[in-house]
Write an enzyme that holds these catalytic residues in place. Structure first.
Site, PDB file in Angstrom:
ATOM      1  N   THR A 129       0.832  -1.209   0.000  1.00  0.00           N
ATOM      2  CA  THR A 129       0.000   0.000   0.000  1.00  0.00           C
ATOM      3  C   THR A 129       0.860   1.249   0.000  1.00  0.00           C
ATOM      4  O   THR A 129       0.585   2.221  -0.718  1.00  0.00           O
ATOM      5  CB  THR A 129      -0.913   0.012   1.241  1.00  0.00           C
ATOM      6  OG1 THR A 129      -1.626  -1.213   1.295  1.00  0.00           O
ATOM      7  CG2 THR A 129      -1.886   1.166   1.195  1.00  0.00           C
ATOM      8  N   THR A 130       1.942   1.235   0.797  1.00  0.00           N
ATOM      9  CA  THR A 130       2.830   2.391   0.901  1.00  0.00           C
ATOM     10  C   THR A 130       3.529   2.682  -0.418  1.00  0.00           C
ATOM     11  O   THR A 130       3.932   3.822  -0.676  1.00  0.00           O
ATOM     12  CB  THR A 130       3.863   2.161   2.021  1.00  0.00           C
ATOM     13  OG1 THR A 130       3.162   1.800   3.222  1.00  0.00           O
ATOM     14  CG2 THR A 130       4.698   3.387   2.294  1.00  0.00           C
TER      15      THR A 130
ATOM     16  N   TYR B 171     -12.927  -3.242  -0.586  1.00  0.00           N
ATOM     17  CA  TYR B 171     -14.164  -2.753  -1.196  1.00  0.00           C
ATOM     18  C   TYR B 171     -15.287  -3.792  -1.232  1.00  0.00           C
ATOM     19  O   TYR B 171     -16.427  -3.493  -0.882  1.00  0.00           O
ATOM     20  CB  TYR B 171     -13.914  -2.208  -2.616  1.00  0.00           C
ATOM     21  CG  TYR B 171     -15.135  -1.533  -3.217  1.00  0.00           C
ATOM     22  CD1 TYR B 171     -15.536  -0.274  -2.766  1.00  0.00           C
ATOM     23  CD2 TYR B 171     -15.893  -2.168  -4.189  1.00  0.00           C
ATOM     24  CE1 TYR B 171     -16.665   0.332  -3.292  1.00  0.00           C
ATOM     25  CE2 TYR B 171     -17.017  -1.572  -4.716  1.00  0.00           C
ATOM     26  CZ  TYR B 171     -17.403  -0.324  -4.265  1.00  0.00           C
ATOM     27  OH  TYR B 171     -18.529   0.275  -4.776  1.00  0.00           O
TER      28      TYR B 171
ATOM     29  N   TYR C 138      -2.072 -10.115   4.827  1.00  0.00           N
ATOM     30  CA  TYR C 138      -2.028  -8.728   5.284  1.00  0.00           C
ATOM     31  C   TYR C 138      -3.437  -8.302   5.664  1.00  0.00           C
ATOM     32  O   TYR C 138      -4.323  -8.238   4.803  1.00  0.00           O
ATOM     33  CB  TYR C 138      -1.449  -7.835   4.184  1.00  0.00           C
ATOM     34  CG  TYR C 138      -1.315  -6.364   4.536  1.00  0.00           C
ATOM     35  CD1 TYR C 138      -1.383  -5.912   5.857  1.00  0.00           C
ATOM     36  CD2 TYR C 138      -1.119  -5.418   3.539  1.00  0.00           C
ATOM     37  CE1 TYR C 138      -1.255  -4.561   6.160  1.00  0.00           C
ATOM     38  CE2 TYR C 138      -0.987  -4.069   3.839  1.00  0.00           C
ATOM     39  CZ  TYR C 138      -1.060  -3.642   5.146  1.00  0.00           C
ATOM     40  OH  TYR C 138      -0.947  -2.312   5.448  1.00  0.00           O
TER      41      TYR C 138
ATOM     42  N   ARG D  91      -8.182   0.111   5.763  1.00  0.00           N
ATOM     43  CA  ARG D  91      -8.082   0.374   4.329  1.00  0.00           C
ATOM     44  C   ARG D  91      -9.004  -0.531   3.507  1.00  0.00           C
ATOM     45  O   ARG D  91      -9.548  -0.098   2.495  1.00  0.00           O
ATOM     46  CB  ARG D  91      -6.639   0.199   3.851  1.00  0.00           C
ATOM     47  CG  ARG D  91      -5.714   1.333   4.275  1.00  0.00           C
ATOM     48  CD  ARG D  91      -4.355   1.171   3.615  1.00  0.00           C
ATOM     49  NE  ARG D  91      -3.438   2.261   3.941  1.00  0.00           N
ATOM     50  CZ  ARG D  91      -3.320   3.376   3.249  1.00  0.00           C
ATOM     51  NH1 ARG D  91      -4.076   3.582   2.197  1.00  0.00           N
ATOM     52  NH2 ARG D  91      -2.435   4.300   3.607  1.00  0.00           N
TER      53      ARG D  91
ATOM     54  N   LYS E  16       0.926  -9.981   8.300  1.00  0.00           N
ATOM     55  CA  LYS E  16       1.150  -8.590   8.690  1.00  0.00           C
ATOM     56  C   LYS E  16      -0.168  -8.120   9.272  1.00  0.00           C
ATOM     57  O   LYS E  16      -1.144  -7.899   8.554  1.00  0.00           O
ATOM     58  CB  LYS E  16       1.561  -7.736   7.487  1.00  0.00           C
ATOM     59  CG  LYS E  16       1.756  -6.263   7.828  1.00  0.00           C
ATOM     60  CD  LYS E  16       2.045  -5.418   6.593  1.00  0.00           C
ATOM     61  CE  LYS E  16       2.156  -3.942   6.964  1.00  0.00           C
ATOM     62  NZ  LYS E  16       2.350  -3.079   5.777  1.00  0.00           N
TER      63      LYS E  16
ATOM     64  N   ILE F 264       6.601  -4.612   9.664  1.00  0.00           N
ATOM     65  CA  ILE F 264       6.731  -4.073   8.312  1.00  0.00           C
ATOM     66  C   ILE F 264       6.358  -2.610   8.446  1.00  0.00           C
ATOM     67  O   ILE F 264       5.201  -2.265   8.647  1.00  0.00           O
ATOM     68  CB  ILE F 264       5.855  -4.815   7.294  1.00  0.00           C
ATOM     69  CG1 ILE F 264       6.342  -6.263   7.163  1.00  0.00           C
ATOM     70  CG2 ILE F 264       5.907  -4.117   5.929  1.00  0.00           C
ATOM     71  CD1 ILE F 264       5.511  -7.124   6.231  1.00  0.00           C
TER      72      ILE F 264
END
Length: 293
Positions: A46-47, A109, A135, A140, A164, A206
């Site tokens: 994502t980052t 979503y 993850y 998010r 994660k 992370i």
């Protein structure tokens, strides 16, 4: 499994002012992180603003990252999405040398049920050539991977090696730690709570803020893993304000501001993200200067 003990960095993707990928900046950042003592890099999480990169750009960034790293530290590729069939095809096709695992966020979503999440990861695990790290980031994705689902996946698929965990829910973290297979890795996905998570048995983090402060972040994590929690306290507390500022507006805009101040790469992000406000940028710069004075 020791490949993923310690500090992993969810690396940003630097962009030039015109929005194109800044490969020189990416090379500088990778070497900065390696010099900072981190154990591994996660590319295109994502980052890394993976949602705004084309498939061709993703392939080039992943290949370039592996080329620059050149085996010096471990590498994880971010491959995720809310179309299971498409994610499976990407996982099956992934063949870039130098990567040690795949990190895959739960579908966003769609808001699948727990059975849907299980079946999504089952399809990935059955087609992945590399070990898979789950993850969970409900803030998010809009849905949580429950402790029961995590443990079920960990028990049913030996190539699902860890998670994660970024729910921030310690009831859930406690349950996973109690019920998971012994060799299943719990990795913190939240910089501010890595210390208490490691106290419960997590194997590292992370990190996002570690893009800017890899040495400080990895020092804290290393002390925690050596059970020197008292020794880790000062560094842990020193990072609180800069971490908060990096997330007060959209991430990774905040940490890119810090990287620009450090001269590593620019602070350009791709829409729909925008650079942080002038006020927040000033606060980040002031905080970063405390580490460089």
């Amino acid at each position: 499994m020791n490949k993923f003990y310690g500090t992993g960095i969810a690396i940003v993707t630097p962009f030039l002012a015109d929005g194109q990928v800044d490969y020189d900046g990416l090379k500088t950042l990778i070497n900065y992180l390696i010099d900072g003592g981190v154990e591994y890099i996660v590319s295109l999480g994502t980052t890394g603003e993976s949602a705004t990169l084309s498939q061709d750009e993703k392939k080039k960034v992943l290949a370039f990252t592996a080329e620059v790293v050149n085996g010096r530290i471990n590498l994880v590729a971010g491959i995720a999405g809310n179309n299971t069939a498409e994610v499976v095809e990407q996982v099956k096709a992934f063949d870039i040398p130098g990567y040690n695992a795949i990190l895959s966020a739960s579908p966003q979503y769609n808001k699948p049920t727990q059975e849907g999440i299980y079946q999504h990861y089952k399809a990935i695990a059955q087609n992945a050539k590399l070990p898979v790290i789950l993850y969970n980031v409900p803030s998010r994705t809009g849905s949580n991977v429950s402790a029961d689902t995590t443990v079920r996946l960990a028990r049913d698929f030996k190539n699902i090696i860890g998670i994660k965990e970024a729910s921030g829910n310690f009831d859930q973290i406690n349950q996973i730690m109690r019920d998971k297979p012994q060799d299943f890795l719990m990795i913190s996905g939240d910089d501010p709570i890595s210390l208490p998570m490691i106290a419960l048995g997590a194997v590292g983090v992370i990190s996002v803020v570690g893009n800017a402060l890899p040495r400080q972040t990895s020092d804290v994590i290393r002390k925690c893993l050596n059970h020197d929690f008292k020794g880790a306290e000062k560094g842990h507390f020193d990072l609180i304000d800069i971490t908060r500022l990096c997330f007060v507006e959209s991430s990774p805009a905040g940490v890119k501001t810090a990287l620009k101040q450090l001269g590593i790469c620019g602070d350009t992000v791709r829409l729909p993200l925008v650079q942080v406000s002038e006020y927040t940028a000033g606060q980040i710069i002031k905080e970063i200067q405390k580490f460089t004075a």
